[in-house]
Design an enzyme around this catalytic site. Structure first.
Site, PDB file in Angstrom:
ATOM      1  N   CYS A  59      64.883  55.847  60.959  1.00 58.22           N
ATOM      2  CA  CYS A  59      66.027  55.572  60.246  1.00 58.22           C
ATOM      3  C   CYS A  59      65.935  54.541  58.463  1.00 58.22           C
ATOM      4  O   CYS A  59      66.922  54.959  57.313  1.00 58.22           O
ATOM      5  CB  CYS A  59      67.506  55.857  60.970  1.00 58.22           C
ATOM      6  SG  CYS A  59      67.020  57.846  61.654  1.00 58.22           S
TER       7      CYS A  59
ATOM      8  N   GLU B 227      70.565  60.662  61.189  1.00 55.37           N
ATOM      9  CA  GLU B 227      70.939  60.136  59.049  1.00 55.37           C
ATOM     10  C   GLU B 227      69.910  60.274  58.912  1.00 55.37           C
ATOM     11  O   GLU B 227      69.888  60.446  57.042  1.00 55.37           O
ATOM     12  CB  GLU B 227      69.695  58.358  59.849  1.00 55.37           C
ATOM     13  CG  GLU B 227      71.160  57.593  60.574  1.00 55.37           C
ATOM     14  CD  GLU B 227      70.586  57.047  61.712  1.00 55.37           C
ATOM     15  OE1 GLU B 227      70.838  56.385  62.106  1.00 55.37           O
ATOM     16  OE2 GLU B 227      70.459  58.683  62.206  1.00 55.37           O
TER      17      GLU B 227
ATOM     18  N   HIS C  34      67.199  63.358  63.681  1.00 52.39           N
ATOM     19  CA  HIS C  34      68.389  61.924  63.957  1.00 52.39           C
ATOM     20  C   HIS C  34      69.312  62.101  62.907  1.00 52.39           C
ATOM     21  O   HIS C  34      68.887  62.244  61.164  1.00 52.39           O
ATOM     22  CB  HIS C  34      67.788  60.344  63.260  1.00 52.39           C
ATOM     23  CG  HIS C  34      66.626  59.779  65.170  1.00 52.39           C
ATOM     24  ND1 HIS C  34      66.234  58.845  65.107  1.00 52.39           N
ATOM     25  CD2 HIS C  34      66.098  60.643  65.822  1.00 52.39           C
ATOM     26  CE1 HIS C  34      65.709  58.429  66.493  1.00 52.39           C
ATOM     27  NE2 HIS C  34      65.531  60.016  66.466  1.00 52.39           N
TER      28      HIS C  34
ATOM     29  N   CYS D 121      67.886  53.009  63.700  1.00 58.48           N
ATOM     30  CA  CYS D 121      66.420  53.374  64.459  1.00 58.48           C
ATOM     31  C   CYS D 121      65.702  52.503  63.449  1.00 58.48           C
ATOM     32  O   CYS D 121      66.032  52.493  62.276  1.00 58.48           O
ATOM     33  CB  CYS D 121      65.818  54.418  65.218  1.00 58.48           C
ATOM     34  SG  CYS D 121      65.331  55.143  64.192  1.00 58.48           S
TER      35      CYS D 121
END
Length: 166
Positions: free
Chosen positions: A97, A66, A64, A94
């Site tokens: 993260c 992040e 992801h 999410c």
């Protein structure tokens, strides 16, 4: 002689400025057919990390924006603690993260589009501000929210469109 400039003055250190940087990263993800999420990390008003989703490209569920930005920022500062850093991301993080944000000690989280169905920063859960954890990030939500949400909506609308028949 008129000394006024035309148009609004651009603040190169505003939340909107850095969110536009994150949006540029999100557009790179979309160009790769990745979910268009982009992130930048800022320390002392300077971008120290830039990333976008690469889950499909790397075949890695943890890739992801992040997480990738946190890894880059940690390398840039030479420490896993990102104290004094702000993470700008186009979509509410999410839970995975959000946990990484807490664990890496990011001081501030700024996101664009909320994620009421799966967000970890106030949407479904509030991991980044949970009082039982040893660190809490300050949160600013909705920065360029319409633009960030629009990019996601457009991406998923194209994904759901039936294929063209010949």
């Amino acid at each position: 002689m008129n000394n006024e400039t035309s148009g609004p003055m651009i603040d190169l250190f505003s939340d909107e400025h850095f969110m536009r940087e994150a949006l540029r990263q999100a557009m790179k993800a979309a160009a790769l057919d990745e979910v268009p999420v982009g992130a930048v990390i800022v320390k002392e008003r300077r971008v120290i990390a830039r990333a976008h989703n690469t889950v499909e490209t790397l075949k890695d569920a943890t890739a992801h924006a992040e997480i990738l930005a946190i890894t880059q920022a940690s390398q840039a500062v030479g420490d896993w603690r990102l104290e004094g850093c702000t993470l700008f991301v186009t979509k509410e993080p999410c839970p995975m993260c959000a946990g990484a944000i807490v664990l890496s000690r990011v001081q501030r989280l700024v996101f664009g589009a909320p994620d009421p169905k799966g967000g970890g920063a106030g949407g479904l859960f509030d991991i980044v501000s949970h009082p039982s954890l040893n660190h809490r990030a300050m949160v600013t939500s909705g920065v360029l929210g319409a633009e960030c949400a629009g990019l996601l909506k457009e991406f998923f609308a194209l994904k759901r469109r039936p294929p063209m028949s010949m």
